[in-house]
Scaffold this active site. Structure first.
Site, PDB file in Angstrom:
ATOM      1  CE  LYS A  46       9.401   2.614   8.939  1.00 36.25           C
ATOM      2  NZ  LYS A  46       8.977   4.402   9.196  1.00 36.25           N
ATOM      3  CG  ASP A  99      17.654  -1.354   3.763  1.00 35.19           C
ATOM      4  OD1 ASP A  99      17.382  -1.169   5.309  1.00 35.19           O
ATOM      5  OD2 ASP A  99      19.556  -1.208   3.967  1.00 35.19           O
ATOM      6  CE1 TYR A 148      11.107   0.077  12.194  1.00 39.52           C
ATOM      7  CE2 TYR A 148      12.492  -1.946  10.779  1.00 39.52           C
ATOM      8  CZ  TYR A 148      12.583  -0.376  11.034  1.00 39.52           C
ATOM      9  OH  TYR A 148      13.046   0.262  10.220  1.00 39.52           O
TER      10      TYR A 148
HETATM   11  P1  NAD Z   1      13.987   5.810  16.673  1.00 37.08           P
HETATM   12  O1  NAD Z   1      13.721   4.959  17.272  1.00 37.08           O
HETATM   13  O2  NAD Z   1      15.217   6.791  17.414  1.00 37.08           O
HETATM   14  O3  NAD Z   1      12.739   7.159  17.166  1.00 37.08           O
HETATM   15  C1  NAD Z   1      11.481   6.833  17.135  1.00 37.08           C
HETATM   16  C2  NAD Z   1      11.165   8.526  17.137  1.00 37.08           C
HETATM   17  O4  NAD Z   1       9.855   8.509  17.204  1.00 37.08           O
HETATM   18  C3  NAD Z   1      10.786   8.120  19.221  1.00 37.08           C
HETATM   19  O5  NAD Z   1      11.405   9.315  19.460  1.00 37.08           O
HETATM   20  C4  NAD Z   1       9.372   8.300  19.525  1.00 37.08           C
HETATM   21  O6  NAD Z   1       9.496   8.525  21.232  1.00 37.08           O
HETATM   22  C5  NAD Z   1       8.863   8.732  18.512  1.00 37.08           C
HETATM   23  N1  NAD Z   1       7.823   7.880  17.884  1.00 37.08           N
HETATM   24  C6  NAD Z   1       7.342   6.821  18.136  1.00 37.08           C
HETATM   25  N2  NAD Z   1       5.390   6.626  18.298  1.00 37.08           N
HETATM   26  C7  NAD Z   1       5.570   7.585  18.284  1.00 37.08           C
HETATM   27  C8  NAD Z   1       3.843   8.508  18.085  1.00 37.08           C
HETATM   28  N3  NAD Z   1       3.139   7.225  18.065  1.00 37.08           N
HETATM   29  N4  NAD Z   1       3.663   9.074  17.959  1.00 37.08           N
HETATM   30  C9  NAD Z   1       5.079  10.101  17.760  1.00 37.08           C
HETATM   31  N5  NAD Z   1       5.636  10.200  18.125  1.00 37.08           N
HETATM   32  C10 NAD Z   1       6.382   8.494  18.269  1.00 37.08           C
HETATM   33  O7  NAD Z   1      13.946   5.769  15.419  1.00 37.08           O
HETATM   34  P2  NAD Z   1      14.820   6.009  14.330  1.00 37.08           P
HETATM   35  O8  NAD Z   1      17.001   5.244  14.386  1.00 37.08           O
HETATM   36  O9  NAD Z   1      15.122   7.725  14.105  1.00 37.08           O
HETATM   37  O10 NAD Z   1      14.193   5.889  13.271  1.00 37.08           O
HETATM   38  C11 NAD Z   1      13.299   7.770  12.469  1.00 37.08           C
HETATM   39  C12 NAD Z   1      12.579   6.736  11.144  1.00 37.08           C
HETATM   40  O11 NAD Z   1      13.634   6.325  10.016  1.00 37.08           O
HETATM   41  C13 NAD Z   1      12.001   5.456  11.176  1.00 37.08           C
HETATM   42  O12 NAD Z   1      10.606   5.611  10.724  1.00 37.08           O
HETATM   43  C14 NAD Z   1      13.348   4.222  10.999  1.00 37.08           C
HETATM   44  O13 NAD Z   1      12.053   2.752  10.563  1.00 37.08           O
HETATM   45  C15 NAD Z   1      13.714   5.109  10.002  1.00 37.08           C
HETATM   46  N6  NAD Z   1      14.628   4.180   9.557  1.00 37.08           N
HETATM   47  C16 NAD Z   1      15.378   4.391  11.016  1.00 37.08           C
HETATM   48  C17 NAD Z   1      17.308   3.938   9.802  1.00 37.08           C
HETATM   49  C18 NAD Z   1      18.285   3.579  11.242  1.00 37.08           C
HETATM   50  O14 NAD Z   1      19.342   3.379  10.898  1.00 37.08           O
HETATM   51  N7  NAD Z   1      17.747   4.351  12.665  1.00 37.08           N
HETATM   52  C19 NAD Z   1      17.475   3.541   9.005  1.00 37.08           C
HETATM   53  C20 NAD Z   1      16.425   3.996   8.290  1.00 37.08           C
HETATM   54  C21 NAD Z   1      15.458   3.824   8.071  1.00 37.08           C
HETATM   55  O1  DAU Z   2      18.787  -1.263   7.434  1.00 42.20           O
HETATM   56  C1  DAU Z   2      18.551  -0.142   8.357  1.00 42.20           C
HETATM   57  C2  DAU Z   2      17.639  -0.511   9.858  1.00 42.20           C
HETATM   58  O2  DAU Z   2      18.603  -0.236  10.434  1.00 42.20           O
HETATM   59  C3  DAU Z   2      16.124   0.272  10.119  1.00 42.20           C
HETATM   60  O3  DAU Z   2      15.112   0.145   9.342  1.00 42.20           O
HETATM   61  C4  DAU Z   2      15.822   0.416  11.887  1.00 42.20           C
HETATM   62  O4  DAU Z   2      15.371   1.130  12.633  1.00 42.20           O
HETATM   63  C5  DAU Z   2      17.152   0.035  12.264  1.00 42.20           C
HETATM   64  O5  DAU Z   2      17.291  -0.349  13.708  1.00 42.20           O
HETATM   65  C6  DAU Z   2      18.523  -0.789  11.695  1.00 42.20           C
HETATM   66  O6  DAU Z   2      18.404  -1.996  12.290  1.00 42.20           O
HETATM   67  P1  DAU Z   2      19.069  -3.424  12.849  1.00 42.20           P
HETATM   68  O7  DAU Z   2      18.426  -4.281  12.855  1.00 42.20           O
HETATM   69  O8  DAU Z   2      20.206  -3.608  11.100  1.00 42.20           O
HETATM   70  O9  DAU Z   2      20.190  -2.676  13.892  1.00 42.20           O
HETATM   71  P2  DAU Z   2      20.855  -2.925  14.609  1.00 42.20           P
HETATM   72  O10 DAU Z   2      21.560  -2.125  15.537  1.00 42.20           O
HETATM   73  O11 DAU Z   2      19.689  -3.389  15.664  1.00 42.20           O
HETATM   74  O12 DAU Z   2      21.543  -4.214  14.029  1.00 42.20           O
HETATM   75  C7  DAU Z   2      22.688  -3.841  13.459  1.00 42.20           C
HETATM   76  C8  DAU Z   2      23.375  -5.573  12.964  1.00 42.20           C
HETATM   77  O13 DAU Z   2      23.821  -5.918  13.991  1.00 42.20           O
HETATM   78  C9  DAU Z   2      22.079  -6.683  12.821  1.00 42.20           C
HETATM   79  O14 DAU Z   2      22.406  -7.550  11.981  1.00 42.20           O
HETATM   80  C10 DAU Z   2      21.810  -6.993  14.598  1.00 42.20           C
HETATM   81  C11 DAU Z   2      23.158  -7.107  14.817  1.00 42.20           C
HETATM   82  N1  DAU Z   2      23.464  -7.476  16.081  1.00 42.20           N
HETATM   83  C12 DAU Z   2      22.581  -6.363  17.340  1.00 42.20           C
HETATM   84  C13 DAU Z   2      22.540  -6.111  18.430  1.00 42.20           C
HETATM   85  C14 DAU Z   2      22.072  -5.082  18.667  1.00 42.20           C
HETATM   86  C15 DAU Z   2      24.340  -7.791  17.106  1.00 42.20           C
HETATM   87  O15 DAU Z   2      25.225  -8.590  15.839  1.00 42.20           O
HETATM   88  N2  DAU Z   2      24.324  -7.647  18.500  1.00 42.20           N
HETATM   89  C16 DAU Z   2      23.763  -6.631  18.970  1.00 42.20           C
HETATM   90  O16 DAU Z   2      23.709  -7.275  20.434  1.00 42.20           O
END
Ligand code: NAD
Ligand code: DAU
Length: 354
Positions: free
Chosen positions: A167, A138, A163
């Site tokens: 994306k 998002d 980031y």
């Molecule tokens: P993550 O960082 O936990 O995992 C990413 C994985 O990709 C890792 O295992 C890493 O080793 C692998 N990777 C990185 N570079 C690579 C490469 N060049 N080749 C092969 N593997 C590689 O991330 P996540 O939180 O699991 O997110 C996964 C996907 O979902 C991402 O595309 C992220 O943008 C998307 N996403 C995440 C969230 C969230 O809240 N975490 C929300 C919405 C979308």
């Molecule tokens: O919205 C989807 C995204 O959510 C994904 O695309 C990203 O891959 C994922 O990492 C996540 O991004 P955020 O930046 O929202 O997640 P994060 O857990 O890093 O932080 C959540 C919120 O908390 C954000 O507003 C920042 C705040 N935060 C984070 C950390 C690590 C703090 O206040 N203190 C902290 O130490």
């Protein structure tokens, strides 16, 4: 046009959502085959998948999405009909300290996969019934003011962090491979996930780990930023629906209709920790306001009406059940996250919170 995935290539399969997806998928569709690809960067953890090593449908491949020869070979030899692309650099804070890796993996890496898919599925073999599903965020839509309606699929792209911009770029390139070459693509843009196997530098696991260690709980800025939180398998459930019945060249927003300010969610986790792991004093006393994230998006919220109405999507987990399960998982799996918190991880904590 519905699709029945038989042979899947899942990228980023050893990361947080990728690993949960592979577990979810093979549990639900045990007769299918999953090639789980991961480069095992700092965020990838092979241990997230070892429970599946004896599953006949599972195979792990250590490799990079930028290696197009490897991807072409896997698509061909494993007769892949469905590619689910999770691999990415995913941490906003790391993208602020070092954007290069984000542009390389998220933009060039996605393009490398698209080129390989085009070559094998369209140019060489004519695999008509194929799907390339791109997992996005998002954050591509930018930030919302308090009274704004939630993000819908027609919102303008206004990414604010390196980031989010990387994306957003990858989403556009995926779209172009459908319009220009006819690749069968779909995209999902999801809100913040939480659940098992999340790397402990993201907010929820970081807070749980710091509570257990009696360390301060860092809140960026005023802590009033808002995120929409979704249990990870509810994200995977949405992807499952899209893979089977999503319309080609369509984007689907996935979210939990579950907005929380950061300070409220941290306070809630403190209360759960008081209940599950009493420390003598309330954990909320560890809360500490720190310097804000540069360019910090104020609010994300998702309108998931399209996937709900078209594909019958509904999250299975309430936030109450999901967050309790998650806290319990980190309590039960302490060796898992302690093993991650090695020297390089500690260096990151020092750099980010300096
Ligand atoms: P993550 O960082 O936990 O995992 C990413 C994985 O990709 C890792 O295992 C890493 O080793 C692998 N990777 C990185 N570079 C690579 C490469 N060049 N080749 C092969 N593997 C590689 O991330 P996540 O939180 O699991 O997110 C996964 C996907 O979902 C991402 O595309 C992220 O943008 C998307 N996403 C995440 C969230 C969230 O809240 N975490 C929300 C919405 C979308
Ligand atoms: O919205 C989807 C995204 O959510 C994904 O695309 C990203 O891959 C994922 O990492 C996540 O991004 P955020 O930046 O929202 O997640 P994060 O857990 O890093 O932080 C959540 C919120 O908390 C954000 O507003 C920042 C705040 N935060 C984070 C950390 C690590 C703090 O206040 N203190 C902290 O130490």
């Amino acid at each position: 046009m519905s699709h029945n995935p038989h042979h899947l290539l899942v990228t980023g399969a050893a990361g947080f959502i990728g690993a949960n997806f592979v577990h979810y998928w093979l549990d639900r569709y045990p007769m299918t085959r999953v090639i789980a690809l991961d480069a095992l960067t700092y965020a990838g953890n092979r241990a997230n998948l070892t429970a599946l090593d004896d599953h006949p449908g599972f195979q792990f491949v250590h490799g990079d999405i930028l290696d197009s020869d490897l991807i072409e070979r896997l698509l061909r030899e494993e007769r892949i009909d469905t590619l689910v692309h999770f691999a990415a650099e995913s941490h906003v804070d790391r993208s602020i300290h070092g954007p290069d890796a984000f542009l390389k993996t998220n933009i060039e890496g996605t393009h490398s996969l698209l080129k390989a898919a085009k070559k094998v599925w369209l140019d060489d073999q004519g695999v008509e019934d194929h799907r390339f599903h791109h997992v996005s965020t998002d954050e591509v839509y930018g930030t919302l003011a308090a009274a704004d309606p939630p993000f819908s699929e027609s919102n303008q792209y206004l990414p604010n962090s390196p980031y989010a911009a990387s994306k957003a770029s990858s989403d556009h390139i995926v779209r172009s491979y459908h319009h220009t070459y006819g690749l069968n693509t779909t995209i999902s843009n999801c809100s913040n996930n939480y659940g098992p196997y999340q790397f402990p530098e993201k907010l929820i696991p970081l807070i749980i780990a710091h509570c257990l260690d009696g360390k301060s709980l860092p809140i960026y800025g005023d802590g009033k930023q808002i995120r929409d939180w979704l249990y990870v398998d509810d994200h995977n459930r949405g992807i499952d629906l899209i893979l089977h019945n999503g319309r080609i060249d369509n984007t689907y927003n996935i979210g939990g209709n579950n907005e929380w300010t950061n300070i409220d969610i941290v306070t809630l986790i403190c209360e759960l920790m008081d209940e599950h792991h009493p420390a003598g004093a309330p954990h909320r006393q560890l809360i500490s306001y720190v310097r804000d994230r540069p360019g910090h998006d104020r609010r994300y919220a998702i309108n998931a009406g399209k996937i709900t109405n078209e594909l019958g999507y509904a999250p299975a987990e309430t936030f109450e059940t999901g967050i309790r399960k998650t806290v319990q998982w980190y309590l039960d799996n302490e060796p898992w996250w302690r093993a991650i918190m090695d020297g390089s991880y500690r260096e990151w904590i020092e750099k980010n919170y300096a």
